[in-house]
Design a protein around this motif. Structure first.
Motif: not given
Length: 66
Positions: A4, A10, A13, A15, A35, A37
């Motif tokens: 990151e 972010k 994202e 999930l 998932s 990001s």
């Protein structure tokens, strides 16, 4: 996810994304547990075979599916 940038901010994202469809009274999983990001400055490319679910994934993330 690792790598990151931007102080942990972010842009997107996702999930444990799951998408299923009903066909003739049966439910089929199209996408199971994706998932990811994306941080500012990062680029994501989605590649795969025809029919792998790339467009369904994009539609689900964009909120275009029920």
């Amino acid at each position: 996810m690792s790598g990151e940038t931007g102080g942990g901010h972010k842009l997107l994202e996702v999930l444990d994304l799951k998408v299923a469809v009903d066909v003739r009274d049966q439910q089929f999983s199209i996408i199971k547990g994706v998932s990811l990001s994306i941080a500012p400055g990062e680029t994501l490319g989605v590649v795969g075979e025809s029919g792998a679910g790339k467009s369904v994934f994009g539609s689900a993330v964009a909120g275009l599916l029920e």
